[in-house]
Design a protein around this motif. Sequence first.
Motif, PDB file in Angstrom:
ATOM      1  N   LEU A  27       1.281  -1.512  -0.544  1.00 57.51           N
ATOM      2  CA  LEU A  27       0.087   0.373   0.183  1.00 57.51           C
ATOM      3  C   LEU A  27       0.582   1.346  -0.401  1.00 57.51           C
ATOM      4  N   VAL A  28       1.876   1.266   1.133  1.00 60.35           N
ATOM      5  CA  VAL A  28       2.772   2.383   0.740  1.00 60.35           C
ATOM      6  C   VAL A  28       3.942   2.855  -0.604  1.00 60.35           C
ATOM      7  N   SER A  29       4.402   1.657  -0.978  1.00 64.37           N
ATOM      8  CA  SER A  29       4.961   1.682  -2.291  1.00 64.37           C
ATOM      9  C   SER A  29       3.665   1.887  -3.186  1.00 64.37           C
ATOM     10  N   ALA A  30       2.469   1.517  -3.280  1.00 60.62           N
ATOM     11  CA  ALA A  30       1.451   2.270  -4.512  1.00 60.62           C
ATOM     12  C   ALA A  30       1.469   3.893  -4.058  1.00 60.62           C
ATOM     13  N   ASN A  31       1.389   3.662  -2.736  1.00 62.19           N
ATOM     14  CA  ASN A  31       0.389   5.585  -2.494  1.00 62.19           C
ATOM     15  C   ASN A  31       1.503   6.116  -1.182  1.00 62.19           C
ATOM     16  N   PRO A  32       2.744   6.498  -1.990  1.00 61.28           N
ATOM     17  CA  PRO A  32       3.691   7.174  -1.138  1.00 61.28           C
ATOM     18  C   PRO A  32       3.823   8.466  -0.737  1.00 61.28           C
ATOM     19  N   GLY A  33       3.471   8.351   0.810  1.00 57.23           N
ATOM     20  CA  GLY A  33       3.136   9.563   1.690  1.00 57.23           C
ATOM     21  C   GLY A  33       1.923   9.391   2.163  1.00 57.23           C
ATOM     22  N   ILE A  34       1.225   7.781   1.828  1.00 58.35           N
ATOM     23  CA  ILE A  34       0.180   7.895   2.699  1.00 58.35           C
ATOM     24  C   ILE A  34       0.350   8.029   4.350  1.00 58.35           C
ATOM     25  N   GLY A  35      -0.425   8.213   5.310  1.00 60.44           N
ATOM     26  CA  GLY A  35      -1.026   8.808   6.313  1.00 60.44           C
ATOM     27  C   GLY A  35      -1.099   7.611   7.369  1.00 60.44           C
ATOM     28  N   VAL A  36      -1.133   7.389   8.203  1.00 67.72           N
ATOM     29  CA  VAL A  36      -0.877   5.878   9.224  1.00 67.72           C
ATOM     30  C   VAL A  36      -2.720   6.027   8.935  1.00 67.72           C
ATOM     31  N   SER A  37      -3.655   7.009   9.405  1.00 66.18           N
ATOM     32  CA  SER A  37      -5.091   6.562   9.361  1.00 66.18           C
ATOM     33  C   SER A  37      -5.178   6.393   7.807  1.00 66.18           C
ATOM     34  N   ALA A  38      -5.457   6.723   7.111  1.00 72.06           N
ATOM     35  CA  ALA A  38      -5.758   6.726   5.683  1.00 72.06           C
ATOM     36  C   ALA A  38      -5.175   5.147   5.019  1.00 72.06           C
ATOM     37  N   ALA A  39      -4.214   4.477   5.947  1.00 72.77           N
ATOM     38  CA  ALA A  39      -3.439   2.568   5.666  1.00 72.77           C
ATOM     39  C   ALA A  39      -4.555   2.627   6.359  1.00 72.77           C
ATOM     40  N   ALA A  40      -4.747   3.005   7.749  1.00 81.99           N
ATOM     41  CA  ALA A  40      -5.283   1.743   8.723  1.00 81.99           C
ATOM     42  C   ALA A  40      -7.013   1.774   7.727  1.00 81.99           C
ATOM     43  N   LYS A  41      -6.941   2.638   7.534  1.00 82.68           N
ATOM     44  CA  LYS A  41      -8.816   2.482   6.339  1.00 82.68           C
ATOM     45  C   LYS A  41      -8.390   1.539   4.539  1.00 82.68           C
ATOM     46  N   GLU A  42      -7.913   1.913   4.579  1.00 82.82           N
ATOM     47  CA  GLU A  42      -7.725   1.198   3.348  1.00 82.82           C
ATOM     48  C   GLU A  42      -7.757  -0.659   3.482  1.00 82.82           C
ATOM     49  N   LEU A  43      -6.718  -0.583   4.667  1.00 83.99           N
ATOM     50  CA  LEU A  43      -6.435  -1.647   5.007  1.00 83.99           C
ATOM     51  C   LEU A  43      -7.434  -2.664   5.616  1.00 83.99           C
ATOM     52  N   TYR A  44      -8.441  -1.939   5.950  1.00 85.99           N
ATOM     53  CA  TYR A  44      -9.854  -2.121   7.220  1.00 85.99           C
ATOM     54  C   TYR A  44      -9.346  -2.472   8.529  1.00 85.99           C
ATOM     55  N   LEU A  45      -8.041  -1.805   8.739  1.00 86.20           N
ATOM     56  CA  LEU A  45      -7.376  -2.467  10.170  1.00 86.20           C
ATOM     57  C   LEU A  45      -7.168  -1.132  11.647  1.00 86.20           C
ATOM     58  N   ALA A  46      -7.407  -1.510  12.394  1.00 85.83           N
ATOM     59  CA  ALA A  46      -7.018  -0.426  13.725  1.00 85.83           C
ATOM     60  C   ALA A  46      -5.801   0.394  13.854  1.00 85.83           C
ATOM     61  N   GLY A  47      -6.382   1.767  13.555  1.00 86.80           N
ATOM     62  CA  GLY A  47      -5.231   2.570  13.544  1.00 86.80           C
ATOM     63  C   GLY A  47      -4.053   1.820  14.661  1.00 86.80           C
ATOM     64  N   ASN A  48      -4.264   1.463  15.941  1.00 86.26           N
ATOM     65  CA  ASN A  48      -2.898   1.385  16.752  1.00 86.26           C
ATOM     66  C   ASN A  48      -2.442   0.174  15.451  1.00 86.26           C
ATOM     67  N   SER A  49      -3.372  -0.822  14.794  1.00 85.78           N
ATOM     68  CA  SER A  49      -2.948  -1.827  14.449  1.00 85.78           C
ATOM     69  C   SER A  49      -2.155  -1.811  13.708  1.00 85.78           C
TER      70      SER A  49
END
Length: 167
Positions: free
Chosen positions: A44-66
């Motif tokens: 995900l980060v490789s495809a979207n460099p500069g993505i934030g943790v919250s946006a990554a959590a939303k995209e991966l359907y994971l909790a932010g702390n995970s």
Amino acid sequence: MSTKDLPEALADVLAGVQRLIRRRLRQGLTEPRLRGAQVELLRLVSANPGIGVSAAAKELYLAGNSVSTLVNQLTAAGLLRRETDPADRRSALLLPTAEAEARLRAWQERRAVLVRRHVERLGEDDRAALAAALPVLRRLAEGLREEAEDTLGEAGTARAERERSHE
């Protein structure tokens, strides 16, 4: 096969194929093995460099702390970099390292070779059937994704309503 048995059979076959691909790709690895969620975040980060943790959590359907835990693990392993977001100094932007990019490329190349070799062993009719099934499988995946987004949206709405009722 009855239409009643199709969903279970399909889920079993898809999970089995994915598991076998992962196991075959692990063979002969010299670097430490990454878990599935770590690979998903790196991709995900490789495809979207500069993505934030919250946006990554939303995209991966994971909790932010995970995701934060995954980021810490991958940063310690030298596969992710965190940079302060210039627009919000409290937030971090995630970037893959050169090592992460190289590992992902090597993994994708090995996966393509493995799957290509096995697809080429199939007969022409089987290859045509697989090709014809891809649009249907993509629609199935999109339906699952939309349902997950709806469920998350409903959970967020319910949480917001609970919070308002406690104000």
